[in-house]
Design an enzyme around this catalytic site. Structure first.
Site, PDB file in Angstrom:
ATOM      1  N   GLU A  98      88.561   6.953  65.246  1.00 45.77           N
ATOM      2  CA  GLU A  98      87.261   7.636  65.243  1.00 45.77           C
ATOM      3  C   GLU A  98      87.328   8.818  66.210  1.00 45.77           C
ATOM      4  O   GLU A  98      87.776   8.682  67.341  1.00 45.77           O
ATOM      5  CB  GLU A  98      86.157   6.647  65.637  1.00 45.77           C
ATOM      6  CG  GLU A  98      84.823   7.259  66.008  1.00 45.77           C
ATOM      7  CD  GLU A  98      84.232   8.175  64.936  1.00 45.77           C
ATOM      8  OE1 GLU A  98      84.226   7.789  63.753  1.00 45.77           O
ATOM      9  OE2 GLU A  98      83.798   9.294  65.302  1.00 45.77           O
ATOM     10  N   HIS A 139      68.425   3.173  48.642  1.00 45.42           N
ATOM     11  CA  HIS A 139      67.780   3.577  47.400  1.00 45.42           C
ATOM     12  C   HIS A 139      67.934   2.510  46.318  1.00 45.42           C
ATOM     13  O   HIS A 139      68.927   1.789  46.286  1.00 45.42           O
ATOM     14  CB  HIS A 139      68.413   4.881  46.889  1.00 45.42           C
ATOM     15  CG  HIS A 139      68.177   6.046  47.807  1.00 45.42           C
ATOM     16  ND1 HIS A 139      67.071   6.848  47.711  1.00 45.42           N
ATOM     17  CD2 HIS A 139      68.913   6.520  48.850  1.00 45.42           C
ATOM     18  CE1 HIS A 139      67.140   7.780  48.658  1.00 45.42           C
ATOM     19  NE2 HIS A 139      68.246   7.603  49.365  1.00 45.42           N
ATOM     20  N   SER A 149      73.973  11.496  49.966  1.00 45.40           N
ATOM     21  CA  SER A 149      73.061  10.471  49.460  1.00 45.40           C
ATOM     22  C   SER A 149      73.394  10.186  48.000  1.00 45.40           C
ATOM     23  O   SER A 149      73.652  11.126  47.246  1.00 45.40           O
ATOM     24  CB  SER A 149      71.627  10.980  49.571  1.00 45.40           C
ATOM     25  OG  SER A 149      70.741  10.035  49.029  1.00 45.40           O
ATOM     26  N   CYS A 191      63.303   4.992  80.910  1.00 45.66           N
ATOM     27  CA  CYS A 191      64.440   4.087  81.007  1.00 45.66           C
ATOM     28  C   CYS A 191      65.780   4.803  81.100  1.00 45.66           C
ATOM     29  O   CYS A 191      66.777   4.190  81.465  1.00 45.66           O
ATOM     30  CB  CYS A 191      64.450   3.096  79.842  1.00 45.66           C
ATOM     31  SG  CYS A 191      64.838   3.844  78.245  1.00 45.66           S
TER      32      CYS A 191
END
Lengths: 480, 417
Positions: A31, A49, A337, A440
């Site tokens: 990666e 979907h 997509s 935070c």
């Protein structure tokens, strides 16, 4: 020597890793960034979907419907947030009502279950905030929303737990074939030798392929910009609301998220390279276009804007095949997509391809489950029990999302320990809320500092280089 | 069962706790989410606190210290490192800390949770999304609590007080503050901070300007600043580019009322805080609120004073039954954006009713007028200067309100020259 090298730790690479790690083979994932789910996977509409959109017969149609079913099962097994909210495609004219009918027919051809065509009244009844110019809708009951990065983490963590080696910060720079038909992959950190390569490099998949093969396809990043709104706007949409595909493009979606927020976007703009900027004109366009679907979204309640990239291929479809010029090199490219929806099915296919090359046996002991502690969701008794075992679960670090120190510390003992403030956010939701880490962030930075043994100036917001603190006070500056 | 539960131990909660004890309440619980009492005061190491209340200039921690010292001699119970997760209308407080998750009850409750900073998302500043963009308060915490600077070359967006204070602080630590950029034609901070934090350090203040683009990845390396027109739209070709590594945001504070919502308390969309009566009681019987959870104050001294009022009322609520059945609503007109309180009980138990408010523009010589239902002036207060950046206060004599009905209207009128 590895049996399989996966290039890319996004949702597609991680799904492949998950299925391959069930077999007795030596697996490594390379990666480029310092975390999985750090490219396209973390910035999209987070929708699984139903599958009525892709053209029947396309790879997108095939993998979407199958992937959507697998995602539902995986969510249960690997414990990542998944909500089956159902979707509505809204029509704003009688012509668009005709488009809905086409989509419905396509859905039937693709094998999509639980669809219905609705008129205005029926749509209004289940989605009260829709605007008055809606003429009808296509309802799809199998549509869902997920947390895409938690989905990806669940897959990659399970693969690591089952023996996969994950090499972060290993951007691939060269690939060569050796005399014995194996590959050597060179990264900025070292060399990795393997028999089979899975290319899941997202928007860089064409470049990675061309490090060794001929030009077979081109990937163009298509950017989309979003608004993420506070929980106060959650009830503006109960379903994922799409618009009809038209000459305007695919339209802008308005959707609830699994975390209880409202997401509005995206546009579609071709960009060069990894351009993740947001721009005033496009954000204005997104707002305007979304107002066609739902009125009364209060953008003063916006908590974040972001951009995501679609890795669109010049073939207009997924590319899921062995390289035509390089045997033993499998391309998973053009992952636009519905790639998130399809990822699990694509991973299965990549696994089958490896097994077709070499019949690796299944592992005898495979851990095929994952459980996360979500303090906020526990009963009073469970909370008390947990705190008694470890008082860190009694200390709230992120007040907006009610995330405890215990949950954050736990991620450092997990299979893929976080390396940045945003990596903690992706694992726990700390910093996801309305104050966006204002409260935070500093506390999480302190925990990172302790757990990773870093100096403050080494703490990263997200990827390499995103340092948050420049200098210790009282150290002199030069040349400011 | 506690007499009184106070949520938050910043200036409001601390002042309320001391006052409630002095007013004779027996069982008081003060809850704080941090490990130390004091809230945001602990990171405000600059001076300027206490001028009104203690008649001397203190730093934030010293100001908090005055109250913490007083609390030592009381039986007020303090729970630190404790987060309240829910409050219900029946005064049940659900909280969590390292000893467990529990529900407790108080006869009265005071909300003193303060506020949070608006973020980049709230105003959707476009541009790159690497590191280098912080709210001023976050940068202040890194600076004063951890001892680290967030950057070396800084542009500040917004002229809120925390941003101004940080402009000075970062400069003193060796960073270069290139500009403070304010979208309004006036500063939203205190005049004294403009003088002491910008002018004294030659930091330019650009009024009617905003940031229209942030550039650079993985870290900010430039911002584009544009002039805006009267509708806050950027004016083309007015861009200035600053080479910087950091953007600090001081673009407003939002009262933190998630717990108030859980208790079913009615909020005012203008203040984003609870609607309150003159004694700081909210719409829920026996739940009071004070400090920045009600309205954003400029001075901790005023927060402490408001908290005192809430604590006295809470003590009265616990000790005796109220016998007030009349009420007046406070409405606003013209350039007054809101008032606190929004309602007044009648008959009044105090001789004066304090009303605070803000305007949405600057006034020179003017008068604050309180009118009755018929539009007749009840009282009138002359002012030399009013700016949106400074909280305004008037005190209305109770006897002027005895015969008033339904509502009063507060407005500002320009004085005839």
């Amino acid at each position: 020597m590895y049996d399989v090298i996966i290039i890319g730790g996004g949702i597609v690479g991680s799904a492949t890793a998950y299925y391959l790690s069930q077999y007795d083979l030596k697996l490594v994932m390379l990666e480029a960034f310092n975390d999985v789910a750090n490219g396209t996977t973390k910035a999209n509409s987070a929708v699984i979907h139903a599958g009525y959109d892709p053209k029947p017969g396309s790879l997108m149609a095939k993998y979407n419907v199958e992937g959507s079913r697998l995602t539902r099962e995986l969510a249960k097994k690997l414990d990542f947030p998944y909500v089956n909210d159902g979707s509505l495609v809204l029509a704003f004219s009688e012509a668009e009502v005709e488009t809905l009918k086409e989509l419905y027919q396509r859905g039937l051809a693709n094998g999509v279950e639980d669809m219905k065509l609705l008129n205005y009244e029926e749509t209004k009844a289940i989605e009260p905030a829709i605007s008055d110019n809606v003429h009808g809708a296509l309802y799809a009951g199998t549509s869902a929303v997920v947390s895409p990065w938690e989905y990806c983490l669940a897959l990659a963590e399970t693969a690591v737990r089952n023996g996969m080696e994950l090499k972060l910060n290993n951007e691939v720079t060269a690939i060569r074939k050796n005399e014995d038909e194996t590959f050597t992959v060179t990264t900025v950190k070292g060399e990795y030798q393997g028999r089979y390569i899975i290319n899941a490099a997202g928007i860089y998949a064409d470049k990675v392929h061309e490090m060794i093969g001929e030009k077979e396809f081109t990937i163009t990043p298509v950017r989309g910009q979003y608004f993420l709104l506070d929980k106060s706007q959650f009830t503006k949409a109960h379903h994922t609301l799409f618009q009809c595909p038209s000459e305007r493009g695919k339209g802008v979606a308005v959707t609830p998220t699994v975390h209880g927020n409202l997401l509005v976007g995206p546009d579609a703009t071709r960009v060069d390279d990894e351009d993740l900027n947001t721009t005033a004109d496009i954000l204005a366009y997104v707002k305007e276009t979304a107002a066609l679907s739902v009125q009364g979204i209060d953008y003063r309640e916006n908590i974040r804007n972001f951009s995501g990239l679609r890795a669109r291929s010049d073939r207009g479809d997924f590319i899921i095949e062995e390289s035509r010029s390089v045997p033993n090199f499998f391309n998973l490219a053009g992952m636009a997509s519905p790639a998130l929806s399809s990822a699990a099915a694509i991973g299965l296919t990549a696994k089958d391809w490896v097994l077709s090359k070499q019949a690796y046996p299944k592992k005898e002991h495979y851990v095929d489950s994952r459980r996360k502690i979500r303090f906020k969701k526990l009963t009073d008794e469970e909370k008390n029990e947990l705190i008694k075992k470890d008082p860190a679960y009694g200390r709230i670090i992120c007040r907006c999302e009610t995330i405890t120190e215990g949950e954050i510390r736990e991620t450092f003992r997990g299979p893929i320990p976080p390396q940045s403030i945003d990596a903690v956010k992706r694992r726990t939701n700390a910093g996801m809320g309305r104050c966006q880490g204002g409260f935070c962030g500093e506390r999480v930075a302190n925990i990172l500092k302790q757990e990773l043994g870093l100096d403050y100036t080494e703490i990263l917001q997200d990827r390499e280089g995103t340092v948050i603190l420049e200098k210790k006070a009282k150290e002199d500056y030069e040349n400011v | 069962m506690y007499d009184l539960i106070i949520i938050g131990a910043g200036p409001a909660g601390l002042s309320a706790a001391v006052t409630a004890y002095e007013a004779g309440l027996e069982k008081i619980l003060l809850i704080e989410r941090d490990s130390e009492l004091g809230g945001i005061l602990n990171q405000c190491i600059h001076n300027g606190f206490g001028l009104h209340l203690f008649k001397e200039e203190l730093t934030g921690p010293e100001f908090a210290g005055r109250f913490i010292e007083k609390l030592r001699d009381t039986n007020v119970e303090v729970m630190s490192d404790t987060m309240v997760l829910d409050i219900s209308e029946d005064h049940t407080v659900s909280l969590v800390n390292s000893s467990g998750y529990q529900h407790i009850k108080g006869k009265a409750i005071i909300l003193a949770m303060g506020c949070r900073e608006r973020t980049r998302g709230a105003i959707a500043i476009p541009g790159s999304r690497g590191s280098g963009v912080y709210t001023a308060g976050t940068a202040q915490r890194y600076m004063n609590m951890d001892g680290y600077l967030v950057g070396k070359r800084i542009v500040i967006l917004g002229s809120g007080d925390i941003g101004l204070i940080m402009a000075r602080r970062m400069t003193l630590e060796g960073a270069k503050v290139l500009a403070c950029v304010e979208i309004n034609p006036y500063s939203s901070g205190l005049q004294r901070n403009i003088k002491q934090c910008l002018e004294d350090f030659d930091i330019p203040l650009y009024l009617s300007h905003t940031i229209t683009d942030i550039r650079g990845y993985p870290r900010v390396n430039q911002v584009v600043v544009s002039k805006v027109d009267e509708k806050f739209r950027p004016i083309a070709r007015s861009e200035m580019v600053f080479d910087c590594d950091t953007v600090l945001l001081s673009i407003g504070l939002i009262p933190e009322n998630e717990l108030s919502k859980s208790a079913g308390i009615v909020l005012d969309p203008r203040t984003k805080g609870p609607r309150v009566w003159e004694n700081m009681e909210t719409s829920v019987d026996g739940i009071f609120a004070c400090g920045n959870v009600v309205q954003v104050h400029d001075l901790a001294d005023n927060v402490a004073a408001e908290a005192k009022k809430a604590a006295l009322a809470a003590a009265r609520y616990v000790q005796q039954n109220r016998q007030q059945d009349g009420e007046l609503e406070l409405k606003t007109a013209g350039n007054v954006t809101y008032t606190v309180p929004q309602h007044i009980h009648l008959p009044l138990s105090e001789k004066l009713v304090e009303v605070s408010f803000r305007t949405n523009r600057v006034f020179g010589k003017c008068a604050v007028v309180v009118a009755d239902r018929e539009g007749n002036a009840v009282c009138r207060y002359s002012r030399e200067y009013i700016t949106p950046g400074e909280l305004q206060k008037i005190s209305i004599p109770a006897k002027l309100l005895e015969d008033k009905e339904e509502y009063l209207t507060v407005k500002v009128v320009e004085e005839q020259k």
